[in-house]
Design an enzyme around this catalytic site. Structure first.
Site, mmCIF file in Angstrom:
data_model
loop_
_atom_site.group_PDB
_atom_site.id
_atom_site.type_symbol
_atom_site.label_atom_id
_atom_site.label_comp_id
_atom_site.label_asym_id
_atom_site.label_seq_id
_atom_site.Cartn_x
_atom_site.Cartn_y
_atom_site.Cartn_z
ATOM 1 N N ASP A 1 -7.026 -1.518 -4.409
ATOM 2 C CA ASP A 1 -8.100 -1.183 -3.472
ATOM 3 C C ASP A 1 -9.045 -0.151 -4.087
ATOM 4 O OD1 ASP A 1 -6.814 -2.830 -1.620
ATOM 5 O OD2 ASP A 1 -5.743 -1.153 -0.703
ATOM 6 N N ASP B 1 0.859 -1.181 0.000
ATOM 7 C CA ASP B 1 0.000 0.000 0.000
ATOM 8 C C ASP B 1 0.893 1.228 0.000
ATOM 9 O OD1 ASP B 1 -2.379 -1.460 0.096
ATOM 10 O OD2 ASP B 1 -2.444 -1.459 2.281
#
Length: 186
Positions: A159, A145
């Site tokens: 995401d 991330d």
């Protein structure tokens, strides 16, 4: 008489004109799903490769003051870091979502649904790739991330694709549009 038969769809004997089958339309929707999924997947994979090569073990990069920064984070859990002990379960769920989308694609005749499912498929494949191939090991890998808004969880493009696809599916459902192209007026 020939004009009336043409209007109601009764072909004349020896008439070469045949009604266009639905299969090509369905194939175009499947192609749209696959193109959207490939774009989402490749963008996610490419950004993660850059983040790992250039940003990991480096200080965060401020993009918009304190509102947005890029910061490499390895997330073994689900969204917002929940469930770090359940990485294998999340891998199975992602694989199941991919199977369901592939099976649903056979009945797909709606372009908006193709786009929504393509976003879900591309995002699921992006995060599944991390879970399979990244450390600490197969089916236990941590997702990369890097998008870090202020006062919010760190996330990635996979995401984002999943969330956008999910929102589009909710909107399509509220409008009564099914993946097969039928519309329900409730």
């Amino acid at each position: 008489m020939a004009e009336a038969e043409r209007i109601i769809g009764t072909p004349e004997v020896g008439d070469e004109a045949q009604p266009e089958p639905e299969a090509p339309r369905g194939r175009r929707r499947i192609a749209a799903l696959l193109v959207v999924a490939a774009i989402a997947y490749l963008l996610d994979l490419g950004t993660k490769m850059v983040v790992v090569a250039e940003l990991e073990h480096q200080p965060p990069i401020r993009i918009i003051g304190d509102l947005l920064r890029f910061e490499a984070v390895r997330n073994p859990g689900a969204a917002f870091g929940f469930g770090e002990a359940f990485t294998i379960l999340f891998t199975v769920i992602a694989a199941s979502v991919i199977v369901v989308i592939v099976r649903l694609a056979r009945k797909l005749y709606s372009l908006p649904w193709a786009i929504a499912l393509g976003l879900l498929l591309g995002g699921a494949l992006g995060n599944l790739t991390d879970r399979i191939f990244r450390s600490p090991g197969v089916f236990r890998g941590a997702v990369v991330d890097f998008i870090a808004p202020a006062h919010f969880a760190v996330f990635n493009l996979a995401d984002t694709a999943i969330v956008c696809g999910g929102i589009l599916i909710v909107l399509l459902s509220f409008r009564g549009l099914d993946p097969d192209g039928t519309v329900h007026k409730d």
